[in-house]
Design an enzyme around this catalytic site. Sequence first.
Site, PDB file in Angstrom:
ATOM      1  N   ASP A  25      54.558 -22.521  24.631  1.00  0.00           N
ATOM      2  CA  ASP A  25      55.459 -21.522  25.220  1.00  0.00           C
ATOM      3  C   ASP A  25      56.781 -22.200  25.583  1.00  0.00           C
ATOM      4  O   ASP A  25      56.863 -23.426  25.651  1.00  0.00           O
ATOM      5  CB  ASP A  25      54.829 -20.910  26.480  1.00  0.00           C
ATOM      6  N   SER A  26      57.768 -21.372  25.847  1.00  0.00           N
ATOM      7  CA  SER A  26      59.069 -21.907  26.267  1.00  0.00           C
ATOM      8  C   SER A  26      58.981 -22.541  27.656  1.00  0.00           C
ATOM      9  O   SER A  26      59.871 -23.302  28.041  1.00  0.00           O
ATOM     10  CB  SER A  26      60.099 -20.779  26.276  1.00  0.00           C
ATOM     11  N   TYR A  57      63.972 -19.045  26.168  1.00  0.00           N
ATOM     12  CA  TYR A  57      64.193 -18.771  24.743  1.00  0.00           C
ATOM     13  C   TYR A  57      64.743 -17.351  24.546  1.00  0.00           C
ATOM     14  O   TYR A  57      65.367 -17.048  23.554  1.00  0.00           O
ATOM     15  CB  TYR A  57      62.876 -18.867  23.967  1.00  0.00           C
ATOM     16  N   GLY A  58      64.440 -16.494  25.527  1.00  0.00           N
ATOM     17  CA  GLY A  58      64.687 -15.055  25.358  1.00  0.00           C
ATOM     18  C   GLY A  58      66.130 -14.656  25.178  1.00  0.00           C
ATOM     19  O   GLY A  58      66.428 -13.542  24.773  1.00  0.00           O
ATOM     20  N   CYS A  88      54.461 -17.695  23.414  1.00  0.00           N
ATOM     21  CA  CYS A  88      55.766 -17.117  23.750  1.00  0.00           C
ATOM     22  C   CYS A  88      56.063 -15.941  22.816  1.00  0.00           C
ATOM     23  O   CYS A  88      56.069 -16.106  21.589  1.00  0.00           O
ATOM     24  CB  CYS A  88      56.820 -18.210  23.579  1.00  0.00           C
ATOM     25  N   ASN A  89      56.301 -14.781  23.396  1.00  0.00           N
ATOM     26  CA  ASN A  89      56.598 -13.601  22.569  1.00  0.00           C
ATOM     27  C   ASN A  89      57.857 -13.807  21.741  1.00  0.00           C
ATOM     28  O   ASN A  89      57.925 -13.424  20.578  1.00  0.00           O
ATOM     29  CB  ASN A  89      56.795 -12.371  23.458  1.00  0.00           C
ATOM     30  N   THR A  90      58.868 -14.412  22.366  1.00  0.00           N
ATOM     31  CA  THR A  90      60.140 -14.611  21.666  1.00  0.00           C
ATOM     32  C   THR A  90      59.926 -15.522  20.452  1.00  0.00           C
ATOM     33  O   THR A  90      60.376 -15.210  19.346  1.00  0.00           O
ATOM     34  CB  THR A  90      61.176 -15.223  22.630  1.00  0.00           C
ATOM     35  N   GLU A 167      58.898 -15.684  38.144  1.00  0.00           N
ATOM     36  CA  GLU A 167      58.902 -17.107  38.513  1.00  0.00           C
ATOM     37  C   GLU A 167      59.145 -17.282  40.009  1.00  0.00           C
ATOM     38  O   GLU A 167      58.650 -18.228  40.623  1.00  0.00           O
ATOM     39  CB  GLU A 167      59.947 -17.861  37.679  1.00  0.00           C
ATOM     40  N   CYS A 199      56.044  -9.899  26.829  1.00  0.00           N
ATOM     41  CA  CYS A 199      56.632 -11.139  27.361  1.00  0.00           C
ATOM     42  C   CYS A 199      55.573 -11.802  28.236  1.00  0.00           C
ATOM     43  O   CYS A 199      54.864 -11.122  28.981  1.00  0.00           O
ATOM     44  CB  CYS A 199      57.883 -10.833  28.178  1.00  0.00           C
ATOM     45  N   THR A 200      55.505 -13.120  28.135  1.00  0.00           N
ATOM     46  CA  THR A 200      54.497 -13.871  28.876  1.00  0.00           C
ATOM     47  C   THR A 200      54.509 -13.609  30.381  1.00  0.00           C
ATOM     48  O   THR A 200      53.478 -13.674  31.034  1.00  0.00           O
ATOM     49  CB  THR A 200      54.751 -15.380  28.687  1.00  0.00           C
ATOM     50  N   HIS A 201      55.700 -13.345  30.927  1.00  0.00           N
ATOM     51  CA  HIS A 201      55.829 -13.232  32.380  1.00  0.00           C
ATOM     52  C   HIS A 201      55.432 -11.869  32.925  1.00  0.00           C
ATOM     53  O   HIS A 201      55.147 -11.728  34.115  1.00  0.00           O
ATOM     54  CB  HIS A 201      57.278 -13.489  32.800  1.00  0.00           C
TER      55      HIS A 201
END
Length: 292
Positions: A25-26, A57-58, A88-90, A167, A199-201
Amino acid sequence: MSPEKPKKPGARGRAGDDRPIGVFDSGVGGLTVLSSIAELLPKENLMYLGDTARVPYGTKSAETINAYALETAEFFAARGVKAMVIACNTASAMALPMLRERFSMPILGVVEPGAAAAAKQTVNGRVGVIGTEATMASGAYPQALLSVNPEIEIFTRACPLFVPLAEEGWVDNDVARRVVARYLSSLKASGVDTLVLGCTHYPLLGEAIGRYLGENVDIIDSAAATARALRTALRRDGLLKPRGRGEASFFVTDVPDRFMRLGTRFYGESVSSAVRVVLRGAEGFAGNNVAG
Ligand code: DGL
């Protein structure tokens, strides 16, 4: 008989396989995906790399993200992984075809499993997708959804502020609720019955998002769908680790302190050590252990 093709890195399969799975992931967000994988496949050894020196990365271009993703894949290949997951989705949206060209081991992204789960779930055929600016600009989710069901109507929205909110741990306070409402009001009005958290978050904001959209909207978290797709791929290729308890190891590209501090919230259990590495593209990597 056709001449034997030169083997790409990772072209090694055998019945029952102890080699680790690389999860990339980023930054810290992909730990939500790692957590789903660890839960579903507790025997597997997992190696996580967060590119914390270069996150986010997004907001970056496809060219830059592809270069970063290739460096990461080479890092994992040099460490002998049997499969990779682009958590990472991006990076999944941008780099997956390029990585699959270059490496013959199973490589999974989070977009296809998430889209497939949403396409299966929707009843009214109206699906919402939210993610970073780069993921939305790539069109990867609509493409994946339409490849499963060309009739689906898709409504997308980039929600960049969800990343810093997650975050910061501001996932269900007044600020988070206002941002959720601001980003998602048009999706709500469009009558979607399914929403993909692309998105991961975003799973961290899942409760606030679910409450805002109401109980008639199903929330799809790509992480769980990806873990299931990984199990299917490993089983198909005879790569499942047959016994014992797996371990997770963590690598980052910046100093590990913040990653370890935030990691617990994303992973669901404590991340007590992480090793800082320098990615060196095709040259592989050099690692220096600065925390433990
Ligand atoms: N991991 C990224 C994603 O899932 C979010 C954070 C970033 O922008 O790098 O798209």
